[in-house]
Structure formats: structure tokens, C-alpha cells
Design a protein around this motif. Structure first.
Motif, PDB file in Angstrom:
ATOM      1  N   PRO A 118     -13.698   3.011  -2.820  1.00 54.38           N
ATOM      2  CA  PRO A 118     -13.847   3.265  -4.116  1.00 54.38           C
ATOM      3  C   PRO A 118     -13.278   2.452  -5.210  1.00 54.38           C
ATOM      4  O   PRO A 118     -13.565   2.099  -6.072  1.00 54.38           O
ATOM      5  CB  PRO A 118     -13.379   4.705  -4.306  1.00 54.38           C
ATOM      6  N   GLU A 119     -11.943   1.949  -4.975  1.00 55.93           N
ATOM      7  CA  GLU A 119     -11.151   1.144  -5.793  1.00 55.93           C
ATOM      8  C   GLU A 119     -11.492  -0.316  -5.559  1.00 55.93           C
ATOM      9  O   GLU A 119     -10.990  -1.087  -6.362  1.00 55.93           O
ATOM     10  CB  GLU A 119      -9.599   1.499  -5.769  1.00 55.93           C
ATOM     11  N   GLY A 139     -24.644  -1.219  -0.862  1.00 54.20           N
ATOM     12  CA  GLY A 139     -23.540  -1.099  -2.019  1.00 54.20           C
ATOM     13  C   GLY A 139     -22.740   0.332  -2.212  1.00 54.20           C
ATOM     14  O   GLY A 139     -21.597   0.416  -2.294  1.00 54.20           O
ATOM     15  N   ILE A 140     -23.679   1.271  -1.939  1.00 55.10           N
ATOM     16  CA  ILE A 140     -23.186   2.656  -2.042  1.00 55.10           C
ATOM     17  C   ILE A 140     -22.374   2.972  -0.758  1.00 55.10           C
ATOM     18  O   ILE A 140     -21.306   3.481  -1.197  1.00 55.10           O
ATOM     19  CB  ILE A 140     -24.372   3.570  -2.094  1.00 55.10           C
ATOM     20  N   ALA A 141     -22.851   2.535   0.232  1.00 54.58           N
ATOM     21  CA  ALA A 141     -21.718   2.774   1.423  1.00 54.58           C
ATOM     22  C   ALA A 141     -20.476   2.274   1.465  1.00 54.58           C
ATOM     23  O   ALA A 141     -19.469   2.785   1.736  1.00 54.58           O
ATOM     24  CB  ALA A 141     -22.494   2.296   2.667  1.00 54.58           C
ATOM     25  N   ILE A 191     -31.283  -2.756   5.971  1.00 53.11           N
ATOM     26  CA  ILE A 191     -31.030  -2.055   4.926  1.00 53.11           C
ATOM     27  C   ILE A 191     -31.103  -2.361   3.574  1.00 53.11           C
ATOM     28  O   ILE A 191     -30.494  -3.432   3.298  1.00 53.11           O
ATOM     29  CB  ILE A 191     -29.517  -1.322   5.375  1.00 53.11           C
ATOM     30  N   PRO A 192     -31.552  -1.693   2.642  1.00 48.24           N
ATOM     31  CA  PRO A 192     -31.736  -2.061   1.370  1.00 48.24           C
ATOM     32  C   PRO A 192     -30.357  -2.534   0.645  1.00 48.24           C
ATOM     33  O   PRO A 192     -29.427  -1.756   0.840  1.00 48.24           O
ATOM     34  CB  PRO A 192     -32.385  -0.963   0.477  1.00 48.24           C
ATOM     35  N   ARG A 193     -29.853  -3.547  -0.086  1.00 47.77           N
ATOM     36  CA  ARG A 193     -28.992  -3.727  -0.630  1.00 47.77           C
ATOM     37  C   ARG A 193     -28.094  -2.604  -1.448  1.00 47.77           C
ATOM     38  O   ARG A 193     -27.120  -2.433  -1.532  1.00 47.77           O
ATOM     39  CB  ARG A 193     -28.858  -5.076  -1.421  1.00 47.77           C
ATOM     40  N   ASP A 225     -33.244   7.340   8.069  1.00 55.44           N
ATOM     41  CA  ASP A 225     -32.586   7.705   6.584  1.00 55.44           C
ATOM     42  C   ASP A 225     -31.421   6.423   6.577  1.00 55.44           C
ATOM     43  O   ASP A 225     -30.555   6.338   7.106  1.00 55.44           O
ATOM     44  CB  ASP A 225     -31.618   8.846   6.663  1.00 55.44           C
ATOM     45  N   ASP A 226     -32.109   5.348   5.813  1.00 55.68           N
ATOM     46  CA  ASP A 226     -31.186   4.030   5.737  1.00 55.68           C
ATOM     47  C   ASP A 226     -29.899   4.100   4.966  1.00 55.68           C
ATOM     48  O   ASP A 226     -28.863   3.707   5.347  1.00 55.68           O
ATOM     49  CB  ASP A 226     -32.265   3.089   4.819  1.00 55.68           C
ATOM     50  N   LEU A 227     -30.062   5.068   3.863  1.00 59.89           N
ATOM     51  CA  LEU A 227     -28.650   5.503   3.525  1.00 59.89           C
ATOM     52  C   LEU A 227     -27.553   6.030   4.379  1.00 59.89           C
ATOM     53  O   LEU A 227     -26.280   5.473   4.431  1.00 59.89           O
ATOM     54  CB  LEU A 227     -28.792   6.460   2.013  1.00 59.89           C
TER      55      LEU A 227
END
Length: 201
Positions: A142-143, A134-136, A128-130, A96-98
């Protein structure tokens, strides 16, 4: 004196030479009687079970899809043997890469005080995909203003361990330490000095 007797029938005659037309036939017959030696074909090497090898790898540490593929290719397995293993592991949640990106971002950001640039580079090297990177990063920042906090925490943590050094040496080593974690710019020196002042108090 040597006396030589000639054979009856006149002068010495050579034995008749048989016709050479049948030599090819003799050669062909001999080739049939003695088969040519052919080297034995080498047996295919036993590469092992790719699924078992991948499971043992995952038991030691979490892996990305790319890392498992690289690992199995290094064992000599072909894509047609690797793809079913990867599909099964994705379906079962073994890969699970994410989730891996989020876990590694937390470790690198909060425990090792790494900069965003170092985190991105580390996760990218693991294949791991970009998009997941970015999501991680967004989940932990978050800010988008978390970099300064991590920099200051890294500087304070390290400065507390430099009490035995003179000020110039401590400042130089602290700046180098922060640079290795990907922090740069004009503010790094000021934050390093603030951290050393705080540790001295």
C-alpha cells in the motif's frame, strides 16, 4: 485362284450411316441411368462439451478468463460455443480475474520473493487486465516501498543455503538469483554482500 462374288445389285455398298443428331440424346440418357458418384461429406469432428472441458481445467488450477478462452480455442471450439461458458463461469464465480490477481500476487511476492516487475509480467502473460494487476499490487504494497523489504528477504533466504560455497562463487550466484526474480540496480550487490555476511555469522 480366288473367286469373289459381288452382291446382287451392283458394286459393293457400305451400310448407311445413321444420322448423328441423336447422339447427344443417347449420352444424356446414359448419364441418367448411371448416376455420378459423389464423395460422402466428412462428418463434423466431435470436439466434446466445452463446459465440461473448462470445468476439468479449473479443477486442476485456477485460470483467468483469457486462459480459459485460449484453452477452449485450442480444443477447436468457436467463439459462439465459448462465450456462454465464460458468461456462466463469471456469474457463478468460477472465473474471477481480480481474485486470481490477488492470490497470485501473494504467492509471487511473499512466498517466491518476486519483484514487482516480474509479478506484473507474469500476470499480464496470463491475460489479467492491468487494472486488476494494479489493485492486487497496491493491496500487498500500500505504501509503494515494499520492494526493498522483499529484496532483502529473498537475499537472506538464499544466502543461508550457500554456506558450502566460497565467497566469490556465493556472491556471483546470489546476484544472479536475485536478477532472475527481477531485482536489479546498484543496491543488489550491496544487499547480496550483507546477506552473505549475515549468513556467515
Amino acid at each position: 485362284m480366288v473367286v469373289r462374288f459381288l452382291p446382287v445389285g451392283g458394286p459393293e455398298r457400305k451400310a448407311p450411316v445413321p444420322p448423328r443428331d441423336n447422339l447427344a440424346e443417347v449420352v444424356e440418357l446414359r448419364s441418367r441411368l448411371v448416376p455420378e458418384e459423389t464423395p460422402d461429406a466428412e462428418p463434423a469432428p466431435d470436439l466434446g462439451d466445452p463446459r465440461e472441458q473448462a470445468m476439468r481445467r479449473l479443477a486442476r488450477s485456477a485460470q483467468s478468463v483469457t486462459e480459459i478462452e485460449r484453452f477452449l480455442r485450442g480444443k477447436g471450439h468457436q467463439p459462439e460455443a465459448i462465450e456462454p461458458v465464460v458468461r456462466e463461469f463469471l456469474d457463478r464465480g468460477y472465473l474471477d480475474d481480480l481474485a486470481l490477481a490477488k492470490a497470485q500476487t501473494g504467492i509471487l511476492r511473499e512466498r517466491k520473493r518476486m519483484s514487482t516487475r516480474i509479478i506484473e509480467r507474469t500476470l499480464n502473460e496470463r491475460g489479467i487486465p492491468r487494472e486488476f494487476i494494479g489493485i492486487a499490487l497496491a493491496e500487498f504494497d500500500p505504501e509503494g516501498d515494499d520492494e526493498d523489504r522483499v529484496l532483502r528477504e529473498a537475499a537472506r533466504d538464499r544466502a543461508r543455503k550457500m554456506g558450502s560455497l566460497d565467497r566469490a562463487t556465493a556472491e556471483r550466484r546470489l546476484i544472479a538469483f536475485l536478477a532472475r526474480r527481477g531485482f536489479g540496480g546498484s543496491s543488489v550487490r550491496d544487499i547480496a554482500r550483507e546477506a552473505l555476511d549475515e549468513a556467515a555469522r
